[in-house]
Every structure is written in C-alpha cells, then in structure tokens.
Design a protein around this motif. Structure first.
Motif, PDB file in Angstrom:
ATOM      1  N   PHE A 109       0.848  -1.139   0.027  1.00  0.00           N
ATOM      2  CA  PHE A 109       0.041  -0.024  -0.066  1.00  0.00           C
ATOM      3  C   PHE A 109       0.791   1.101   0.014  1.00  0.00           C
ATOM      4  O   PHE A 109       1.784   1.383   1.012  1.00  0.00           O
ATOM      5  CB  PHE A 109      -1.054  -0.158   1.300  1.00  0.00           C
ATOM      6  N   GLU A 119      -0.691   6.846  -6.967  1.00  0.00           N
ATOM      7  CA  GLU A 119      -1.513   6.256  -7.998  1.00  0.00           C
ATOM      8  C   GLU A 119      -0.536   5.761  -9.224  1.00  0.00           C
ATOM      9  O   GLU A 119      -0.805   4.533  -9.412  1.00  0.00           O
ATOM     10  CB  GLU A 119      -2.591   7.072  -8.616  1.00  0.00           C
ATOM     11  N   HIS A 122       1.470   2.611  -7.785  1.00  0.00           N
ATOM     12  CA  HIS A 122       0.441   1.544  -7.878  1.00  0.00           C
ATOM     13  C   HIS A 122       0.241   0.929  -9.222  1.00  0.00           C
ATOM     14  O   HIS A 122       0.268  -0.402  -9.102  1.00  0.00           O
ATOM     15  CB  HIS A 122      -1.157   2.134  -7.232  1.00  0.00           C
ATOM     16  N   ASN A 126       2.085  -2.935 -10.310  1.00  0.00           N
ATOM     17  CA  ASN A 126       1.246  -3.997 -10.747  1.00  0.00           C
ATOM     18  C   ASN A 126       1.392  -4.438 -12.248  1.00  0.00           C
ATOM     19  O   ASN A 126       1.246  -5.544 -12.534  1.00  0.00           O
ATOM     20  CB  ASN A 126      -0.512  -3.664 -10.592  1.00  0.00           C
ATOM     21  N   SER A 134       0.232  -4.167  -5.800  1.00  0.00           N
ATOM     22  CA  SER A 134      -0.312  -3.034  -5.028  1.00  0.00           C
ATOM     23  C   SER A 134      -1.649  -3.154  -4.843  1.00  0.00           C
ATOM     24  O   SER A 134      -2.337  -3.182  -5.688  1.00  0.00           O
ATOM     25  CB  SER A 134      -0.083  -1.643  -5.804  1.00  0.00           C
ATOM     26  N   PHE A 137      -3.708   2.975  -2.574  1.00  0.00           N
ATOM     27  CA  PHE A 137      -2.808   3.973  -2.303  1.00  0.00           C
ATOM     28  C   PHE A 137      -3.681   5.055  -1.853  1.00  0.00           C
ATOM     29  O   PHE A 137      -4.998   4.977  -1.941  1.00  0.00           O
ATOM     30  CB  PHE A 137      -2.208   4.320  -3.781  1.00  0.00           C
ATOM     31  N   CYS A 160      -7.832  -2.545   2.664  1.00  0.00           N
ATOM     32  CA  CYS A 160      -7.001  -3.277   1.425  1.00  0.00           C
ATOM     33  C   CYS A 160      -6.031  -4.497   1.782  1.00  0.00           C
ATOM     34  O   CYS A 160      -5.597  -5.232   0.755  1.00  0.00           O
ATOM     35  CB  CYS A 160      -6.050  -2.012   0.946  1.00  0.00           C
TER      36      CYS A 160
END
Length: 366
Positions: A109, A119, A122, A126, A134, A137, A160
C-alpha cells in the motif's frame, strides 16, 4: 520480532548489522508470521537530524529493524571496527523484494508522495513486479498528522489488507505518522521509504550502481532534483563536524580503553533487593558481548519489574558499541512502560566514551 538483535551504536543511533539478504528474510518472515516490523532506514540526513530531534530519535529506538541507508555510515563503521559492512538502502531492499518472483505476492500500500505519484506507483508496480502487487494507495495532501490519521483513512488502509505499507511524507513527518498509527494498522511491515514511490512511479531515476557504490548518489539526486542541494550541503558540513569532534576522537579513545580493559567479557547482575522501589542492575568489567541469554534475562527481569531501573556502573571498565546500542533500546523499552533508566556512578572514562559516541545526552546520570 523478539529475537536478540545484533545491533551497534553508530553515530548516536542503534543499527542492526544485517545484509540486504538478511533484511529481506526478516521482512518476509514477518509477513508470513504476521508479526510487526517497523523498518527504519536512516541515511546521513536522517542520522544528523535525529541528533537534535527527540521524537525523530525515538522513532529509531522503537523500530524493529534499523538498517544503514548511507555509504558515509558504512565508512564510519569500518573506521570504528563496527561490523556493519553493507549499505542496505530502503529503495534497494524494496527492489530486491519486488524482483523476486513468488506465487503469493507481497501486497503493498502506497501512502503519501506528491500529488498523483502514489497512484502512478500503484499501477506501475502491478504492471512490472514479479514479487509484489499494489493493493491500494492514498494521498493525504498537506494536512496535519491528526488530519491524515482519521478512522476513515486507517480503515481504508486496513481494508486493503496490505503486507507492507510504504509511507512517503518526508522523513520526520513519515516517522511521526507511523509512530502515531502503527498500533492501529494491521499490516505486518511498515516503513517510511520516501524515494521508493518516485522510483516505482518512474518519476525519478536511481543513480547508476557505480555512483551508489562510491557514495556519489547524492550528486545524481541533485542533478535530478536541484532543490536538494541545500539539504545535502548542510548534511555534509554537519557530517564533517561529527567526524572531527566525535568519530575520530572516539576511534582513538575506544582503542585506548580496550587495551586497558580486561580481555574477557564483563558481568551483569540482577536486583538482589527486590523490595526496593527501583530495580538495580550492576555492570562490572568490560561489557562487550550483549547477545547472550544471561544478559537478556537480566534486562527482561528489569523490564518486567515495573520499576525505574538503575544501572550501577562503578566497576565498568569498557562498554562496546554493541552494549551502548542495547542500552539505547532498553531505555526505549522502559519509556514505553512509563519507567526511567538511571546510570549510577559511571566512571569518567565511560562518560567520555558515551559522549564521543553521541549518546550521552540520551541518558540521565546520578
């Protein structure tokens, strides 16, 4: 993490003597067992700032794993014969974990960073990482610690279900946020790794390996982020001052003490008068190796007593950097229980050793 840690006092902070591989194993083990690991990665800037900031310093003492993030610390350790041989940069540690393929990926996170960077990190993680994914965020913006610690924010992070929370708020603010919220966060691993979000997002490029190896990463960072030059200049000047006034004299003084001290290890005794209002621990001789069950048993007995602790050091001949680090951690553990550590009758030569080790101001002498 309840194991006896292999720590050494270095420039006033207790560092774990671990390699990159060792640190990654500790983190993976904590994730697997769901045990808490507050990872702190002091670089030169962090180390210098912690000298005059009690809260910043305490965040290190209360960490579960402290690794040397800067080459200057490795150079000082080598000069002082402290067995911290390898720089473990937070960004290198994150990349090492990220690049190892695994069936069950580490859930990350991202918290903080400049607008839009979390973002971006994130999505990039991935797309590119074989070992991490991730799971979320959050960019809290420029608000107070309390403003970014609301129930909704903490619930969002916990929902999350991260394994590893990467915080990027600026070192002081990030450490304060972690200390303020770590008991409310369910993730086993949490760390302030400010540069990591930028590196993962591709917003900033890491310095070439040779620049890192020879301690010139700061020049590369200035090239990419010119606003950093004032910080690095100030850090460099303070580092030189510490070398001249503390590190160099410490190297000479500690070697002189070792020659005069007994060859064997010293002795540590627990309280013989439990009815007293304070718990007394007695150190005798040369306290060199602290990674022993006997030493830890005495300290644990003192912690469990629920009393203030006096260490009688009238007969101490020498304290190693390992012993000093353990005292720093022990004092932090006592403070968490609202108890106090007092150093009694420490000889002048040991007080001088503590001063040159940049830790004398941390202790109360009686």
């Amino acid at each position: 993490m309840n194991t006896i840690r292999n720590q050494y006092n270095l420039m006033g902070l207790p560092f774990d003597a671990v390699s990159l591989c060792d640190a990654s194993k500790i983190i993976l083990d904590c994730i697997q067992k769901r045990t808490s690991c507050f990872l702190t990665t002091p670089n030169l800037n962090f180390t210098v700032m912690a000298q005059g900031d009690p809260d910043f310093y305490n965040s290190v003492v209360h960490s579960d794993l402290v690794v040397a993030d800067g080459m200057p610390q490795i150079w000082v350790a080598k000069f002082l014969n402290i067995p911290i041989y390898e720089r473990v940069a937070g960004s290198d540690l994150f990349a090492y974990l990220s690049n190892q393929p695994r069936e069950k990926k580490i859930r990350v996170f991202f918290f903080g960073g400049e607008t839009g960077i979390a973002e971006k990190a994130h999505h990039q993680l991935n797309q590119t990482s074989p070992g991490m994914e991730s799971c979320g965020f959050y960019d809290p913006g420029f608000v107070s610690i309390e403003g970014m610690s609301t129930e909704n924010i903490i619930k969002h992070i916990n929902d999350c279900e991260p394994d590893f929370i990467v915080v990027a708020l600026g070192a002081k603010k990030g450490q304060r946020w972690i200390m303020h919220n770590r008991s409310r966060l369910n993730a086993p691993v949490i760390s302030h790794l400010g540069a990591v979000i930028n590196f993962v997002a591709g917003n900033v490029q890491r310095a070439p390996a040779k620049w890192q190896r020879y301690g010139f990463e700061w020049l590369w960072r200035i090239k990419q982020e010119p606003k950093l030059y004032k910080r690095y200049l100030g850090d460099g000047l303070r580092f030189i001052k510490m070398l001249v006034t503390q590190t160099l004299p410490l190297a000479v003084y500690s070697r002189r003490l070792v020659k005069k001290a007994d060859i064997g290890n010293g002795q540590v005794f627990a309280d013989a008068l439990p009815q007293q209002d304070k718990f007394t621990v007695t150190f005798k001789g040369s306290i060199k190796t602290v990674q022993t069950i006997e030493f830890e048993n005495v300290l644990q007995s003192a912690l469990l007593s629920g009393k203030d602790v006096i260490i009688n050091g009238a007969e101490i001949r020498y304290l190693s950097m390992s012993a000093i680090a353990r005292l720093l951690i022990f004092q932090g553990q006592l403070e968490q229980k609202q108890n106090e550590l007092l150093l009694k009758k420490f000889p002048a030569r040991i007080i001088t050793l503590l001063r040159l080790s940049s830790v004398l101001q941390r202790f109360k002498l009686i």
